[in-house]
Scaffold this motif. Sequence first.
Motif, PDB file in Angstrom:
ATOM      1  N   LEU A  28       0.804  -1.227   0.000  1.00 55.91           N
ATOM      2  CA  LEU A  28       0.000   0.000   0.000  1.00 55.91           C
ATOM      3  C   LEU A  28       0.837   1.277   0.000  1.00 55.91           C
ATOM      4  CD1 LEU A  28      -2.676  -1.096   2.632  1.00 55.91           C
ATOM      5  CD2 LEU A  28      -2.837  -1.222   0.140  1.00 55.91           C
ATOM      6  N   GLY A  29       2.068   1.185   0.461  1.00 58.20           N
ATOM      7  CA  GLY A  29       2.943   2.354   0.495  1.00 58.20           C
ATOM      8  C   GLY A  29       2.892   3.082   1.831  1.00 58.20           C
ATOM      9  N   GLN A  30       3.838   3.990   2.020  1.00 57.99           N
ATOM     10  CA  GLN A  30       3.945   4.741   3.271  1.00 57.99           C
ATOM     11  C   GLN A  30       2.927   5.866   3.383  1.00 57.99           C
ATOM     12  OE1 GLN A  30       7.915   6.098   4.061  1.00 57.99           O
ATOM     13  NE2 GLN A  30       8.763   4.040   4.083  1.00 57.99           N
ATOM     14  N   ASP A  31       2.214   6.129   2.315  1.00 56.26           N
ATOM     15  CA  ASP A  31       1.203   7.184   2.357  1.00 56.26           C
ATOM     16  C   ASP A  31      -0.143   6.679   2.869  1.00 56.26           C
ATOM     17  OD1 ASP A  31       3.017   8.991   1.347  1.00 56.26           O
ATOM     18  OD2 ASP A  31       2.432   8.615  -0.738  1.00 56.26           O
ATOM     19  N   HIS A  32      -0.266   5.385   3.005  1.00 57.01           N
ATOM     20  CA  HIS A  32      -1.549   4.805   3.405  1.00 57.01           C
ATOM     21  C   HIS A  32      -1.787   4.999   4.903  1.00 57.01           C
ATOM     22  CE1 HIS A  32      -4.805   1.871   3.772  1.00 57.01           C
ATOM     23  NE2 HIS A  32      -4.959   2.040   2.451  1.00 57.01           N
ATOM     24  N   LEU A  33      -3.023   5.234   5.269  1.00 56.17           N
ATOM     25  CA  LEU A  33      -3.405   5.436   6.667  1.00 56.17           C
ATOM     26  C   LEU A  33      -3.017   4.239   7.538  1.00 56.17           C
ATOM     27  CD1 LEU A  33      -4.877   7.120   8.815  1.00 56.17           C
ATOM     28  CD2 LEU A  33      -6.988   5.990   8.120  1.00 56.17           C
ATOM     29  N   LEU A  34      -3.177   3.036   7.018  1.00 56.19           N
ATOM     30  CA  LEU A  34      -2.841   1.835   7.791  1.00 56.19           C
ATOM     31  C   LEU A  34      -1.361   1.824   8.145  1.00 56.19           C
ATOM     32  CD1 LEU A  34      -3.543  -0.883   9.049  1.00 56.19           C
ATOM     33  CD2 LEU A  34      -3.307  -1.926   6.770  1.00 56.19           C
ATOM     34  N   TRP A  35      -0.509   2.195   7.206  1.00 57.36           N
ATOM     35  CA  TRP A  35       0.922   2.205   7.492  1.00 57.36           C
ATOM     36  C   TRP A  35       1.239   3.165   8.633  1.00 57.36           C
ATOM     37  CZ3 TRP A  35       5.076   5.577   7.523  1.00 57.36           C
ATOM     38  CH2 TRP A  35       6.341   4.984   7.610  1.00 57.36           C
ATOM     39  N   HIS A  36       0.621   4.350   8.618  1.00 59.76           N
ATOM     40  CA  HIS A  36       0.848   5.327   9.690  1.00 59.76           C
ATOM     41  C   HIS A  36       0.314   4.831  11.028  1.00 59.76           C
ATOM     42  CE1 HIS A  36       2.617   8.577   7.373  1.00 59.76           C
ATOM     43  NE2 HIS A  36       1.766   8.276   6.400  1.00 59.76           N
ATOM     44  N   ALA A  37      -0.843   4.189  11.010  1.00 61.24           N
ATOM     45  CA  ALA A  37      -1.420   3.665  12.257  1.00 61.24           C
ATOM     46  C   ALA A  37      -0.528   2.577  12.845  1.00 61.24           C
ATOM     47  CB  ALA A  37      -2.827   3.124  11.999  1.00 61.24           C
TER      48      ALA A  37
END
Length: 180
Positions: A28-37
């Motif tokens: 999904l990439g580092q821009d995805h909300l899941l990655w940040h969560a």
Amino acid sequence: MQRERYPGEQRGLTLFLAELQPVVELVLGQDHLLWHAVRRALQKGSLESLRHARQVFNNQPREIKQLLSLGMVEEERAGVPSKDDLLDSYATRQPEEFVSFDVAATAEGDEPVVRLRHELVDIPAIRVMVRPGTLPSSVASKLRAIADLIERDRRLLSQRFWSDRHLHVEHDASDSVERG
């Protein structure tokens, strides 16, 4: 402070999210909300943030969850090299001497078996290898026994000690051949 809903909840969520993070980044990439969560949860380590990241994962469309889950399973499989790959990598290495301390996995009171071995492995000066599933208390007591053995006889790690022993073994073998 929140309490765990079941024993090991915090540890389980941490392990799950740690395995999930690289797959989320790849898929999904580092821009995805899941990655940040997930990143935030792993940094904070609080039960609340871990649960939030799991919830963000659970709220993803079914196809994305399946893709991420499959990516986690494939990553696990990718970590285990094939027998042929291992043999190919060993074929390019030169044998090196190591002092080996072997202790049975089941017997509690056994003294370590100490011997000089030649291996085709690329390991650092010290490596401890333990079979998964071995009781931590058993491992700790066996490591203490090895440390005690080294403290009692520091020659065990001496190159000179092993080369002298090797000469004595060769000499004894040649004597027995001459006598026979």
